[in-house]
Design a protein around this motif. Structure first.
Motif, PDB file in Angstrom:
ATOM      1  N   PRO A 199      -5.331 -12.390  29.750  1.00  0.00           N
ATOM      2  CA  PRO A 199      -5.923 -12.487  28.412  1.00  0.00           C
ATOM      3  C   PRO A 199      -5.980 -13.931  27.918  1.00  0.00           C
ATOM      4  CG  PRO A 199      -3.642 -11.822  28.249  1.00  0.00           C
ATOM      5  CD  PRO A 199      -3.960 -11.851  29.715  1.00  0.00           C
ATOM      6  N   ASN A 200      -6.792 -14.145  26.882  1.00  0.00           N
ATOM      7  CA  ASN A 200      -6.909 -15.460  26.261  1.00  0.00           C
ATOM      8  C   ASN A 200      -5.562 -15.869  25.674  1.00  0.00           C
ATOM      9  OD1 ASN A 200      -7.371 -17.273  23.788  1.00  0.00           O
ATOM     10  ND2 ASN A 200      -9.351 -17.376  24.833  1.00  0.00           N
ATOM     11  N   GLN A 201      -5.104 -17.061  26.019  1.00  0.00           N
ATOM     12  CA  GLN A 201      -3.789 -17.516  25.585  1.00  0.00           C
ATOM     13  C   GLN A 201      -3.833 -18.236  24.237  1.00  0.00           C
ATOM     14  OE1 GLN A 201      -0.792 -17.277  27.480  1.00  0.00           O
ATOM     15  NE2 GLN A 201      -1.891 -15.917  28.872  1.00  0.00           N
ATOM     16  N   THR A 202      -4.949 -18.881  23.934  1.00  0.00           N
ATOM     17  CA  THR A 202      -4.996 -19.766  22.769  1.00  0.00           C
ATOM     18  C   THR A 202      -4.923 -19.001  21.456  1.00  0.00           C
ATOM     19  OG1 THR A 202      -6.345 -21.315  24.040  1.00  0.00           O
ATOM     20  CG2 THR A 202      -6.284 -21.610  21.649  1.00  0.00           C
ATOM     21  N   ARG A 203      -5.740 -17.957  21.320  1.00  0.00           N
ATOM     22  CA  ARG A 203      -5.786 -17.221  20.058  1.00  0.00           C
ATOM     23  C   ARG A 203      -5.267 -15.794  20.209  1.00  0.00           C
ATOM     24  NH1 ARG A 203     -11.572 -18.174  17.330  1.00  0.00           N
ATOM     25  NH2 ARG A 203     -10.398 -17.402  15.537  1.00  0.00           N
ATOM     26  N   GLY A 204      -4.661 -15.507  21.330  1.00  0.00           N
ATOM     27  CA  GLY A 204      -4.154 -14.162  21.570  1.00  0.00           C
ATOM     28  C   GLY A 204      -2.730 -13.983  21.067  1.00  0.00           C
ATOM     29  N   ARG A 205      -2.358 -12.735  20.862  1.00  0.00           N
ATOM     30  CA  ARG A 205      -1.007 -12.405  20.402  1.00  0.00           C
ATOM     31  C   ARG A 205      -0.672 -10.979  20.807  1.00  0.00           C
ATOM     32  NH1 ARG A 205      -2.163 -13.135  14.264  1.00  0.00           N
ATOM     33  NH2 ARG A 205      -3.580 -14.630  15.224  1.00  0.00           N
ATOM     34  N   TYR A 206       0.612 -10.680  20.794  1.00  0.00           N
ATOM     35  CA  TYR A 206       1.070  -9.311  20.983  1.00  0.00           C
ATOM     36  C   TYR A 206       1.490  -8.754  19.628  1.00  0.00           C
ATOM     37  CZ  TYR A 206       1.147 -10.071  26.030  1.00  0.00           C
ATOM     38  OH  TYR A 206       0.787 -10.333  27.328  1.00  0.00           O
ATOM     39  N   LEU A 207       1.118  -7.517  19.371  1.00  0.00           N
ATOM     40  CA  LEU A 207       1.507  -6.814  18.148  1.00  0.00           C
ATOM     41  C   LEU A 207       2.446  -5.675  18.533  1.00  0.00           C
ATOM     42  CD1 LEU A 207      -1.951  -6.515  16.325  1.00  0.00           C
ATOM     43  CD2 LEU A 207      -0.214  -8.295  16.054  1.00  0.00           C
ATOM     44  N   PHE A 208       3.684  -5.761  18.078  1.00  0.00           N
ATOM     45  CA  PHE A 208       4.676  -4.734  18.381  1.00  0.00           C
ATOM     46  C   PHE A 208       4.850  -3.806  17.178  1.00  0.00           C
ATOM     47  CE2 PHE A 208       5.763  -8.081  21.364  1.00  0.00           C
ATOM     48  CZ  PHE A 208       6.098  -7.380  22.511  1.00  0.00           C
ATOM     49  N   SER A 209       5.148  -2.562  17.488  1.00  0.00           N
ATOM     50  CA  SER A 209       5.458  -1.570  16.462  1.00  0.00           C
ATOM     51  C   SER A 209       6.673  -0.771  16.918  1.00  0.00           C
ATOM     52  CB  SER A 209       4.266  -0.636  16.224  1.00  0.00           C
ATOM     53  OG  SER A 209       4.610   0.393  15.319  1.00  0.00           O
ATOM     54  N   PHE A 210       7.656  -0.627  16.019  1.00  0.00           N
ATOM     55  CA  PHE A 210       8.880   0.118  16.315  1.00  0.00           C
ATOM     56  C   PHE A 210       8.910   1.378  15.455  1.00  0.00           C
ATOM     57  CE2 PHE A 210       9.876  -3.742  18.295  1.00  0.00           C
ATOM     58  CZ  PHE A 210      11.082  -3.667  18.979  1.00  0.00           C
ATOM     59  N   SER A 211       9.142   2.513  16.083  1.00  0.00           N
ATOM     60  CA  SER A 211       9.300   3.778  15.361  1.00  0.00           C
ATOM     61  C   SER A 211      10.681   4.341  15.659  1.00  0.00           C
ATOM     62  CB  SER A 211       8.221   4.782  15.774  1.00  0.00           C
ATOM     63  OG  SER A 211       6.931   4.308  15.447  1.00  0.00           O
ATOM     64  N   PHE A 212      11.417   4.676  14.600  1.00  0.00           N
ATOM     65  CA  PHE A 212      12.769   5.212  14.730  1.00  0.00           C
ATOM     66  C   PHE A 212      12.772   6.677  14.298  1.00  0.00           C
ATOM     67  CE2 PHE A 212      13.066   0.685  14.047  1.00  0.00           C
ATOM     68  CZ  PHE A 212      14.038   0.265  14.941  1.00  0.00           C
ATOM     69  N   PHE A 213      13.548   7.494  15.023  1.00  0.00           N
ATOM     70  CA  PHE A 213      13.607   8.926  14.756  1.00  0.00           C
ATOM     71  C   PHE A 213      15.069   9.361  14.642  1.00  0.00           C
ATOM     72  CE2 PHE A 213       9.832   7.944  17.149  1.00  0.00           C
ATOM     73  CZ  PHE A 213       8.827   8.678  16.534  1.00  0.00           C
ATOM     74  N   SER A 214      15.295  10.370  13.809  1.00  0.00           N
ATOM     75  CA  SER A 214      16.644  10.909  13.681  1.00  0.00           C
ATOM     76  C   SER A 214      17.038  11.614  14.972  1.00  0.00           C
ATOM     77  CB  SER A 214      16.724  11.886  12.503  1.00  0.00           C
ATOM     78  OG  SER A 214      15.903  13.016  12.738  1.00  0.00           O
ATOM     79  N   ASN A 215      18.327  11.637  15.226  1.00  0.00           N
ATOM     80  CA  ASN A 215      18.847  12.316  16.408  1.00  0.00           C
ATOM     81  C   ASN A 215      20.109  13.059  15.998  1.00  0.00           C
ATOM     82  OD1 ASN A 215      20.099  13.002  18.927  1.00  0.00           O
ATOM     83  ND2 ASN A 215      18.851  11.447  19.923  1.00  0.00           N
ATOM     84  N   PRO A 216      19.952  14.218  15.335  1.00  0.00           N
ATOM     85  CA  PRO A 216      21.119  14.940  14.825  1.00  0.00           C
ATOM     86  C   PRO A 216      21.975  15.482  15.949  1.00  0.00           C
ATOM     87  CG  PRO A 216      19.149  16.270  14.594  1.00  0.00           C
ATOM     88  CD  PRO A 216      18.692  14.915  15.057  1.00  0.00           C
TER      89      PRO A 216
END
Length: 314
Positions: free
Chosen positions: A268-285
C-alpha cells in the motif's frame, strides 16, 4: 386501607433489608429547612474491596462541603466509614426537574470511577424508610419505622460505551517512530487493565485507509478497505498469571504477522496511508449460562489511527 395495615409486616421487612442493603443514605433537613446533610454509610454486607465512592446531587440545592471519614486520611482511594455532603437550598429553584407527577425533586446517585471491564454489569435496588433517625444517638423501635418494599429492575444492566473520537496511536509511548509490535503494546497498555481481575472478551479489527482529500479544519476524506478481523479472544487468568500483557502477547503477535503479510502482498501507499484499529469488548460472565447473561458488548473504541510513516520496520 385497614386490610393493608393488617398484612404489613414492618419488622420482617426491616430484618430482610439488613441482609441485602449495601449503602445507607440518610438525608437530614435542618430545622429552618434551608440546608440538608446527606450521609452515606456502607454496611457490613458490602466487602471492603467492592466499596465505591457515591456522589449525590439534590435538585434545588447547591453542594457546599464534602467530608469523607476513614481510618487514615480523606482520600477517595481508601475504604471509608461515612461520606457527608452538605447542601444549601437555592434561592431560585426554577426549572428543578421532578419525576412524573410527583412534587418531590429527583435525587441522583452516581457511582464514580468504575472500570467497565472489572464491573461488567450492575443491578441496583432501592427502598425508602422514615422515622429511622428521630432522636440523635437513639435507635428507633423497628415497629415504628415505615419502610417500603425493595424495588429493583428485573434484569441486570450491561452498559454499552462507544468512543469514536480519533486517537493517534503514535502519541503513546516515548517516541512516535516504533515497530508495529511496540505500537500495539503501548495501545494495549492504555486500553486494557494491567491486571486481569475478571475475564472479558475482545475482538480487534484493522483497516487500511488512504486520505483522498483534506480541508482547512484537518478533516480528511478517507477511502478504506479491510485488513483483518480477529476472532473473539478471552482475556483471562492463565495459570497463575494475571498480567494482561503476558496473556495477550500471542494475540498481538498474530495481529502483527497478519498485517505484515497483508502489507507485503498489497504494497500500500506509505506516504498518506494509515491503519485504523477498532477494539470491541464483550462481557464474559462466569458460571452463568448464555441464556441468562450472554456475552453482551461493553465497550467499543474506534478510529484508532496509526500512520504508516510512524511504523519503524527495523
Amino acid at each position: 386501607m385497614a386490610r393493608s395495615w393488617q398484612i404489613w409486616q414492618p419488622i420482617a421487612i426491616a430484618q430482610a433489608s439488613r441482609q441485602t442493603v449495601h449503602y445507607n443514605i440518610d438525608e437530614n433537613l435542618s430545622a429552618d429547612q434551608e440546608t440538608k446533610t446527606v450521609i452515606i454509610t456502607p454496611t457490613n454486607n458490602l466487602p471492603v474491596a467492592d466499596q465505591q465512592v457515591l456522589d449525590i446531587e439534590l435538585p434545588g440545592y447547591e453542594l457546599n462541603d464534602t467530608r469523607q471519614n476513614d481510618v487514615t486520611t480523606n482520600s477517595p482511594t481508601v475504604p471509608y466509614t461515612t461520606i457527608e455532603y452538605d447542601f444549601t437550598k437555592l434561592l431560585d429553584a426554577t426549572g428543578v426537574e421532578t419525576f412524573g407527577e410527583s412534587a418531590l425533586p429527583d435525587r441522583k446517585v452516581t457511582v464514580t470511577n468504575l472500570d467497565v471491564l472489572d464491573y461488567q454489569n450492575a443491578w441496583g435496588a432501592i427502598r425508602l424508610a422514615r422515622n429511622k433517625n428521630l432522636i440523635d444517638g437513639r435507635e428507633t423501635n423497628a415497629a415504628f419505622i415505615f419502610q417500603t418494599p425493595e424495588v429493583r429492575f428485573k434484569n441486570r444492566i450491561t452498559p454499552l460505551i462507544v468512543n469514536d473520537k480519533r486517537w493517534d496511536i503514535a502519541d503513546l509511548g516515548d517516541s512516535r517512530s516504533k515497530t508495529l509490535t511496540q505500537h500495539l503494546e503501548e495501545l494495549f497498555k492504555v486500553l486494557l487493565p494491567a491486571i486481569i481481575n475478571r475475564p472479558y472478551d475482545i475482538r480487534i479489527s484493522c483497516q487500511y485507509a488512504f486520505a483522498l482529500a483534506s480541508n482547512t479544519n484537518e478533516e480528511e476524506l478517507l477511502a478504506s478497505l479491510p485488513v483483518l478481523l480477529t476472532p473473539r479472544f478471552t482475556v483471562q487468568k492463565s495459570g497463575d498469571s494475571t498480567d494482561m500483557l503476558a496473556v495477550t502477547q500471542q494475540l498481538r503477535t498474530n495481529i502483527v504477522r497478519e498485517i505484515d503479510n497483508w502489507q507485503t502482498q498489497k504494497n500500500p501507499n506509505q506516504t498518506r496511508g494509515r491503519y485504523l484499529f477498532s477494539f470491541s469488548f464483550f462481557s464474559n460472565p462466569e458460571n452463568v449460562s448464555s441464556t441468562e447473561n450472554p456475552n453482551l458488548p461493553l465497550l467499543t473504541v474506534e478510529n484508532l489511527n496509526l500512520l504508516l510513516t510512524d511504523i519503524n520496520e527495523v
